[in-house]
Design a protein around this motif. Sequence first.
Motif, mmCIF file in Angstrom:
data_model
loop_
_atom_site.group_PDB
_atom_site.id
_atom_site.type_symbol
_atom_site.label_atom_id
_atom_site.label_comp_id
_atom_site.label_asym_id
_atom_site.label_seq_id
_atom_site.Cartn_x
_atom_site.Cartn_y
_atom_site.Cartn_z
ATOM 1 N N ARG A 9 -55.407 30.484 -67.551
ATOM 2 C CA ARG A 9 -54.122 31.082 -67.887
ATOM 3 C C ARG A 9 -53.521 31.739 -66.649
ATOM 4 N NH1 ARG A 9 -54.047 37.139 -69.945
ATOM 5 N NH2 ARG A 9 -55.893 37.937 -68.865
ATOM 6 N N ILE A 10 -52.206 31.857 -66.645
ATOM 7 C CA ILE A 10 -51.512 32.516 -65.546
ATOM 8 C C ILE A 10 -51.540 34.025 -65.777
ATOM 9 C CG2 ILE A 10 -49.199 32.925 -64.589
ATOM 10 C CD1 ILE A 10 -48.676 29.952 -64.838
ATOM 11 N N VAL A 11 -51.953 34.762 -64.738
ATOM 12 C CA VAL A 11 -51.985 36.223 -64.843
ATOM 13 C C VAL A 11 -50.907 36.871 -63.964
ATOM 14 C CG1 VAL A 11 -54.409 36.319 -65.490
ATOM 15 C CG2 VAL A 11 -53.783 36.371 -63.060
ATOM 16 N N PHE A 12 -50.339 36.110 -63.040
ATOM 17 C CA PHE A 12 -49.194 36.573 -62.250
ATOM 18 C C PHE A 12 -48.324 35.369 -61.951
ATOM 19 C CE2 PHE A 12 -47.169 36.573 -58.095
ATOM 20 C CZ PHE A 12 -46.298 37.643 -58.234
ATOM 21 N N LYS A 13 -46.992 35.599 -61.993
ATOM 22 C CA LYS A 13 -46.049 34.515 -61.728
ATOM 23 C C LYS A 13 -44.802 35.061 -61.063
ATOM 24 C CE LYS A 13 -43.227 33.088 -64.886
ATOM 25 N NZ LYS A 13 -41.907 33.140 -64.174
ATOM 26 N N ALA A 14 -44.228 34.284 -60.169
ATOM 27 C CA ALA A 14 -42.917 34.593 -59.589
ATOM 28 C C ALA A 14 -42.309 33.290 -59.106
ATOM 29 C CB ALA A 14 -43.032 35.585 -58.434
ATOM 30 N N GLU A 15 -40.987 33.228 -59.120
ATOM 31 C CA GLU A 15 -40.275 32.021 -58.702
ATOM 32 C C GLU A 15 -39.286 32.344 -57.594
ATOM 33 O OE1 GLU A 15 -38.355 30.739 -62.249
ATOM 34 O OE2 GLU A 15 -40.209 30.778 -63.422
ATOM 35 N N ILE A 16 -39.105 31.395 -56.716
ATOM 36 C CA ILE A 16 -37.998 31.457 -55.766
ATOM 37 C C ILE A 16 -36.874 30.665 -56.415
ATOM 38 C CG2 ILE A 16 -37.211 30.950 -53.432
ATOM 39 C CD1 ILE A 16 -40.169 30.944 -52.578
ATOM 40 N N GLY A 17 -35.878 31.378 -56.909
ATOM 41 C CA GLY A 17 -34.811 30.734 -57.657
ATOM 42 C C GLY A 17 -33.757 30.152 -56.740
ATOM 43 N N ALA A 18 -32.601 30.798 -56.701
ATOM 44 C CA ALA A 18 -31.503 30.305 -55.871
ATOM 45 C C ALA A 18 -31.878 30.355 -54.397
ATOM 46 C CB ALA A 18 -30.264 31.156 -56.123
ATOM 47 N N VAL A 19 -31.555 29.275 -53.682
ATOM 48 C CA VAL A 19 -31.797 29.202 -52.241
ATOM 49 C C VAL A 19 -30.517 28.765 -51.548
ATOM 50 C CG1 VAL A 19 -33.097 28.081 -50.388
ATOM 51 C CG2 VAL A 19 -34.246 28.676 -52.525
ATOM 52 N N THR A 20 -30.078 29.557 -50.572
ATOM 53 C CA THR A 20 -28.895 29.236 -49.773
ATOM 54 C C THR A 20 -29.260 29.391 -48.305
ATOM 55 O OG1 THR A 20 -27.908 31.439 -49.438
ATOM 56 C CG2 THR A 20 -27.587 30.410 -51.602
ATOM 57 N N PRO A 21 -28.395 28.993 -47.376
ATOM 58 C CA PRO A 21 -28.705 29.206 -45.963
ATOM 59 C C PRO A 21 -28.827 30.679 -45.590
ATOM 60 C CG PRO A 21 -26.990 27.547 -46.202
ATOM 61 C CD PRO A 21 -27.184 28.158 -47.545
ATOM 62 N N HIS A 22 -28.227 31.565 -46.388
ATOM 63 C CA HIS A 22 -28.208 32.990 -46.059
ATOM 64 C C HIS A 22 -29.305 33.779 -46.758
ATOM 65 C CE1 HIS A 22 -24.316 32.286 -44.206
ATOM 66 N NE2 HIS A 22 -23.903 31.728 -45.324
#
Length: 296
Positions: free
Chosen positions: A214-227
Motif C-alpha cells: 500500500r502507498i503510505v506517502f504520495k505526491a504529484e508534480i502537476g502543472a509544468v511550465t518553463p517557469h
Amino acid sequence: MRGTRSPLTCKATPVLTTPATRPLDPGDLGDALALLAREPLANAFVTARVIESGLDPRLLGGELWGWYHRGQLRSLCFSGANLVPIDAAPAALRAFAERALREGRRCTSIVGPAPATAALWAHLEPHWGPARAVRAHQPLMATSTAPPAVTPDPLVRPMRKDEMDLVLPAAVAMFTEEVGVSPLTAQDGGLAYQSRVAETVGTGRCFARVEDGRIVFKAEIGAVTPHACQLTGVWTAPDRRRTGLAAAGLATVIRHALDTCAPVVSLYVNDYNAPALALYRRLGFTSSGALMSVLF
C-alpha cells in the motif's frame, strides 16, 4: 396601457451580451502565453494546459476566454472543470461572470488569485450559490532550492503504469479528505478523475512510497511550465503521519522537480492547515501570494 407590462411581471435576465469577450483559438496562443507569463506561479495550471493543447479546443479540456480592451487582450478566464480568472480587472470579471451565467455552470470549482476570485464569486453567488465550501485564503508558496536540512527518502519513487491499483486508492483518499467528497461520486462515476490520475502516472510525475502493498506517502508534480511546476496530491496515510515521512518524501520530489521540470516549485495550501504550513516552511517554501477556492 396596451403593449406595456408592469415591472412586477417582467423577469430580469442575469446576463448581458459582451462583444469584448470571446473564446481564444490557436491563433491567439502567443498573446495568451504572454499574458499568463505575468504571474507564472498563480497561472501555472492554466499555462500548462495552454502549452500542452496549443489552444486546440479538443485538447484544452475547456475554453480560454479572452477579454479585450481597445483591441488588446487584457484578461483571461479558463472555463472547464475549474473556472479560473487570470489577471482580471473589474470590467473583465463582470464580463466573465455574464458569460458563465449565460452558458450555465459546468465547473466543479472556481479557483484563482484571491481578490479576483472573490470578486467573480460575488457576481456568480446569487445564481450559483450556495457553495459547498469557500476557502477564501490559500497561501501560494514556492521554492527554488532543494531543502538542505531534510534528507530525501530513497524509497520514494515514480509509480509505474502497472501500479494504478496502488495509486488510485491513495489518490481517492487524498481527494476525499481535501475536498470533502469522493471523486468517484461524480456524474461520470469518477472516470475523468481516474483518467487524470492515470495521466500523471503515465508521465512519471506521481511519486510514492510503498510499504506492505500500500502507498503510505504520495505526491504529484502537476502543472509544468518553463517557469514553474506545481506540487499537488500530497498525502500521507493517516496511521503514518507525524513520523517524518512527508518531509523526507517531499524532499525527494522537490529535488526531482527542480532537476527535471522547472526552476521553481510551487504549491498552495489551506490557511487553516497549520501542520502543512509548518512542513512547507521547513522545506524552504515561502509565501508568493494567495489563492481562493469555491467548491460546488
